[in-house]
Design an enzyme around this catalytic site. Structure first.
Site: not given
Ligand SMILES: Cc1ncc(C[n+]2csc(CCOP(=O)(O)OP(=O)(O)O)c2C)c(N)n1
Ligand SMILES: [Mg+2]
Lengths: 563, 156
Positions: A50, A112-113, A162, A474
């Site tokens: 979803e 439920f749900q 529903k 990052m």
């Molecule tokens: C759903 C979610 N969980 C955690 C984060 C925190 N976060 C921001 S950037 C990042 C790393 C992303 O890694 P990747 O997709 O490999 O990208 P890169 O920075 O290596 O290019 C994280 C964990 C986020 N932005 N969104």
């Protein structure tokens, strides 16, 4: 006309000219899905989660400016959708999301749900409805579409029990809308506009600070024209990439945490900031007390609550940006001499020469920035660019040559990993003749990887380019800079074989280690006509620079990282 | 910055969930609610909320704008003159010595709203700061229960 609640949903979508719905069925919304089966006005695309249905509708909306539509069931179907709603809400994206709910008689019994869906969505949508009677449904759906797309756009959630989807009632879809309470302001106050123009004429170092509102308002042409007439340099937020067009000599680049030096210096040294639909996000302003502290501020925004929320505003103008800038243009023509700002433009140009956006290329390993620039060279304006969240997102914002609005789709406000692939699917469905690229990370791509199945089934040929650094890059970068290289839970060197993975779904995969392989893979992917994944092995420890550390000042950027 | 007390009169559509939108807005954005009262406005589809809140000037400005932004909000009356009244009920055990109570009630325009075999209930309707001082004064009768209504306000 007597219709069931479910038939009303279909009819309303037909009246709203909806051509595609993304969704996922379940018990509480089965009556609606039964009507979906019987109709041929719109295409329904079954995503495999979803969250992805909402992101796909969001990508569709961002790419076209139209309202994106999604269906989900009650309980877990709805809770899975929440991240999608919040993502759209933070970036002001128009959506109508319809969820099933348990029958009215069972609401409140922990059935439920059953989950209090409107209770959960309230803080992350523009508005929501729990429909208690089918006779209200035509009005509610009309309002939902209207609220989603008007004023400051946003997602609207409609929760339908529903039994209401089965209930028969009179249906007549209102042709016009009149709401007693909700009346967005479109026209700017002429006196305020006049004062703003006078302030610009009096300024020596004005800068245009352009935000996502310029995209939502479809105001790019007006903004470009205004900038040209006035000769005022411009900076764009992450959300506004593409508004000015990167070939535009007045565009300094992106500002903020990973903005370019000259854009941030322009903000810091300006004596007047002309804010066109931004929202002064903390990732843009850095330390507030130092943010643009020499500047008087004109702020144009359709949302009054956005004005003065973060910084005090000298010249507030509430209105639709396109309208307001249209009204500003003739006054600017009369009163503003573009020549006057020449010394200021030259100064900023020099700043850009001293510290341009740059990276150190390499012959041994692909630099992530190179991959983005290369796609820019090869595809340029032919591609719509989506991203996930992380370093790759920032590099894409920095190094891709955007040339028009809605070419750039990225989760800015919420920063949702997992956004990229489903949003790219939504964009590709909307614009089948465009190449749609999703720059993603080895972390993010796994957050909605199941959508490869949706893309294969529906022949949605998006190209995912994983800038694979085997890190949550990052976060790893922050650990390098601020946590003494304690790489807590960011090493992703244990990974799937991405090529086999995509091929197991029925798409095509490419592993790339050299520049030549990169060009070849991109070319093959373009020819393949199916969903592709290019796993690009990039330099693991590359950092996104320059950088304003959180809470730092824009004029004091970290330009390089030294061990 | 010192918190300023502000009375807001908010007119909203009288529909399901509108109160949760308002209270959720205050909770979610960390605004104070000192008191909140709601009742339908006769012969309309509207309700009036009286919200007493406090915050810096900037926060108060945001509160008003955020209230306006809610779809069912019809009007936010924030300035100008209000008549503001609050009601308090105070339960006092009959075992107390009521010496001086009459005079005090008189001073605050109070009445005895009800009495039982164990206690009496006093009622006072007045400005919120007068209620404050009444409640201070009545302490010497060792009240066993106190209920305040929160302010209701009408703009002049
Ligand atoms: C759903 C979610 N969980 C955690 C984060 C925190 N976060 C921001 S950037 C990042 C790393 C992303 O890694 P990747 O997709 O490999 O990208 P890169 O920075 O290596 O290019 C994280 C964990 C986020 N932005 N969104
Ligand atoms: Mg990574």
């Amino acid at each position: 006309m007597e219709l069931s609640g479910s038939q009303m949903v279909i009819e309303a979508l037909r009246k709203e000219n909806v051509s595609v719905v993304f969704g996922y069925p379940g018990g509480a919304i089965m009556n609606v899905y039964d009507e979906v089966y019987k109709q041929n006005h719109f295409k329904h695309i079954l995503t495999r989660h979803e969250q992805a249905a909402i992101h796909a509708a969001d990508g569709y909306a961002r790419a076209t400016g139209e309202v994106g539509v999604a269906f989900v069931t009650s309980g877990p179907g709805f809770t899975n959708a929440v991240t999608g709603l919040a993502t759209a809400y933070m970036d002001s994206i128009p959506l109508v999301v319809i969820s099933g709910q348990v029958p009215i008689s069972m609401i409140g019994t922990d059935a439920f749900q059953e989950i209090d869906a409107v209770g959960i969505s309230r803080p992350c949508v523009k508005h929501n409805y729990l429909v208690k009677d089918a006779k209200d449904l035509s009005r509610i759906l009309k309002e939902a579409f209207y609220i989603a797309r008007s004023g400051r756009p946003g997602p609207v959630h409609v929760d339908i029990p529903k039994d209401v989807t089965a209930q028969m009632a009179h249906f007549s879809y209102p042709s016009e809308i009149k709401m007693q309470t909700y009346k967005p302001t479109y026209k700017g106050n002429p006196r305020q506009i006049k004062k703003a123009i006078e302030a610009i004429a009096a300024a020596k170092r004005p800068v245009l600070y352009i935000g996502g509102g310029a995209i939502n308002s479809n105001a790019a042409n007006e903004v470009r024209e205004f900038a040209r007439i006035c000769g005022i340099p411009a900076v764009e937020t992450l959300m506004a990439r593409g508004v000015m067009g990167d070939e535009n000599p007045l565009l300094l680049g992106m500002l903020g945490m990973h903005g370019c030096y000259c854009a941030n210096m322009a903000m810091s040294e300006a004596d007047l900031m002309i804010a066109f639909g931004p929202r002064f996000d903390d990732r843009v302003t850095g330390k507030l007390s130092e943010f643009a502290k020499h500047a008087k501020i004109i702020h144009v925004d359709i949302d009054p609550s956005s004005i003065g929320k973060i910084v005090p505003i000298d010249y507030p103008i509430v209105g639709d940006l396109k309208n307001v800038v249209e009204a500003m243009i003739p006054l600017a023509k009369e009163q503003i001499q573009a020549d006057k700002y020449k010394p200021w433009r030259e100064l900023l140009k020099r700043y850009n020469e001293i510290h341009p956006l740059r990276y150190e290329d390499s012959n041994d390993v692909i630099k992530p920035q190179w991959a983005i620039e290369r796609v820019g060279e090869l595809l340029g304006d032919k591609a719509v660019i989506c991203t996930d969240v992380g370093q790759h997102q920032m590099w894409a914002a920095q190094f891709y040559p955007f040339s028009y609005p809605r070419q750039w789709l990225s989760s800015g406000g919420l920063g949702t990993m997992g956004y990229g692939l489903p949003a790219a699917m939504g964009a590709k469905v909307a614009l089948p003749n465009k190449t749609v690229i999703n720059f993603t990370g080895d972390g993010s791509i796994l957050m909605n990887i199941q959508e490869l199945m949706t893309a294969v089934e529906n022949k949605i040929a998006v190209i995912n380019i994983i800038l694979n650094n085997q890190f949550l890059g990052m976060v790893r970068q922050w650990q390098t800079f601020f946590y003494n290289k304690r790489y807590s839970s960011t090493d992703l060197s244990v990974q799937p074989d991405f090529v086999k993975l995509v091929e197991s779904f029925g798409g095509r995969g490419f592993r790339v280690k050299t520049k030549a392989e990169f060009d070849q893979a991109l070319n093959d992917a373009m020819q393949s006509g199916c969903v592709c994944m290019i796993d690009v092995q990039v330099d693991r420890f590359e950092n996104v620079l320059p950088m304003v550390p959180a809470g730092g000042t824009l004029y004091n950027m970290m330009l390089e990282y030294k061990e | 910055m010192d918190a300023i007390r502000r009375v807001l009169s908010v007119i909203v559509l009288n529909e399901d969930g509108v109160l949760s939108r308002i209270s959720g807005l205050f909770a979610g954005r960390g605004y104070n609610i000192d008191s909140l009262t709601v009742a339908p406005i006769p012969k309309t589809n509207l309700s009036r909320l009286t919200i007493v809140t406090s915050g810096s000037t900037a926060v108060l400005e945001q509160i008003v704008k955020q209230l306006h932004k809610l779809i069912p909000t019809y009007k936010v009356i924030e300035s100008g003159e209000f008549v503001e009244k609050e009601l308090a009920l105070v339960k006092i055990p009959l075992s107390e010595d009521f010496n001086g109570l009459d005079a005090m009630l008189k001073a605050y325009n109070g009445t005895i709203a009800s009495s039982s075999e164990e206690s009496i209930v006093l009622m006072v309707a007045d400005d919120y700061n007068r209620i404050d001082s009444f409640l201070k004064a009545v302490k010497k009768y060792n009240p066993t229960d106190i209920v305040r209504s929160g302010s209701v306000a009408m703009d002049l």
